[in-house]
Design an enzyme around this catalytic site. Structure first.
Site: not given
Ligand code: PBG
Length: 325
Positions: A197, A250
């Site tokens: 991520k 992601k």
């Molecule tokens: C954290 C989380 C995020 C997203 C999914 N889980 C936000 C982040 O890391 O700031 C982002 C998903 C998206 O942008 O669709 N709980």
């Protein structure tokens, strides 16, 4: 004209031939719909930066799941927005927390018809908006956070979550959650790890939606640097070692090289998350009439599949499933 024996256009001249040799398929079975459920709501609340997506009350969540199922989408991932936030994100592991109640509601309504997955993180639940608890220095304390993640995992599994998806990018999170689930009797509850991520500007609309933008600083000390490719493989393999069942990359659309790399080094299923900013950018362009909505949606999802993703988490899930059927 003198051509070599192989003329690629021979198999492109009819739809039947094109379909016969197509290398990538996209099916509603491979789509997961993200759903937001907010404790203080009685009616759905549209998310301005994500046209077509709303935050739900428990009741409207059930209706949304019904619509997804009738469109052919059988998997969801839940994100909760609690009424109260504190430094430890207590609500995240509360047995009556918003996510736990939403899971119970959906499990009760749809049973084995619907795969209910839960995002496991603290940022929606902490008053400072970071994905972990803070140490004395004011920075996220990775190892103390693992204890909280273990508690949240058990409470989500107890509520009936069928797939736990830790998204906080703490080192060791998969191992900690696997150990906690096993010792609490949830040996068969799988983990979909947000393994790779990136700290991405494409999460902007989600942070509006989930009301979880960090109150100070940013997430670059725990999420990955998007300039790195080798490190992505290292992160994925660590999660595989720690017992992840599915490895996620992601964002997706601008990270097809990463999806392809991860697919090449694992035999585990690979998931890709087409994030809020990817959705909103395409949505804005299609609503402005610059791009044609359905073909760009299907092309964007097919490209993610082609790169190597087995499954895709996408805000287009319902529309895509309808378009595919
Ligand atoms: C954290 C989380 C995020 C997203 C999914 N889980 C936000 C982040 O890391 O700031 C982002 C998903 C998206 O942008 O669709 N709980």
């Amino acid at each position: 004209m003198n051509f070599p024996h192989s003329r690629p256009q021979r198999l492109r001249s009819t739809a039947l031939a094109r379909n016969l040799v197509a290398e990538t398929a996209l099916s509603p079975d491979q789509l997961v719909a993200p759903l937001f459920v907010k404790e203080s709501l009685t009616d759905p609340e549209p998310i301005p930066t994500m046209p077509g997506v709303s935050k739900h009350s428990i009741r409207s969540l059930r209706k949304e799941a019904e619509e997804l199922l009738s469109a052919g989408v059988r998997a969801v991932i839940l994100f909760g927005i609690p009424k109260t936030k504190d430094p430890e994100g207590s609500e995240a592991s509360d047995r009556d927390g918003i996510v736990q109640r939403a899971v119970m509601e959906l499990a009760d309504a749809f049973g084995s018809e619907l795969l209910i997955s839960t995002d496991l993180c603290l940022d929606e639940f902490t008053d400072h908006g970071h994905c972990g608890v803070l140490g004395e220095s004011g920075a996220v304390d990775n190892d103390a956070t693992l204890e909280r993640y273990a508690e949240i995992a058990i409470s989500q599994a107890t509520a009936g979550s069928g797939l736990i998806a830790p998204s906080g990018m703490m080192d060791g999170q998969v191992g900690a959650i696997r150990g906690a689930l096993d010792s609490a009797g949830f040996k068969m509850t799988p983990i979909m790890a947000y393994s790779v991520k990136f700290a991405s500007a494409f999460y902007g609309p989600f942070r509006d939606a989930a009301e979880c933008a960090p109150a100070f600083g940013d997430r670059r000390s725990y999420q990955m640097d998007y300039r790195n490719r080798g490190e992505a493989v290292r992160e994925a393999l660590l999660d595989e070692d720690e017992g992840a069942d599915i490895l996620m990359v992601k964002p997706a659309g601008h990270y097809l090289d990463i999806i392809s790399d991860i697919k090449a080094v694992t035999t585990l299923p690979v998931a890709a998350y087409q994030v809020s900013g990817e959705y909103s950018a395409l949505k804005a362009a299609t609503e402005a009439g610059y791009l044609d909505a359905e073909p760009v949606m299907i092309e964007s999802l097919t490209a993610i599949r082609r790169a190597g993703a087995n499954l895709i988490i996408t805000y287009f899930a319902k529309d895509a499933a309808r378009a595919l059927s």
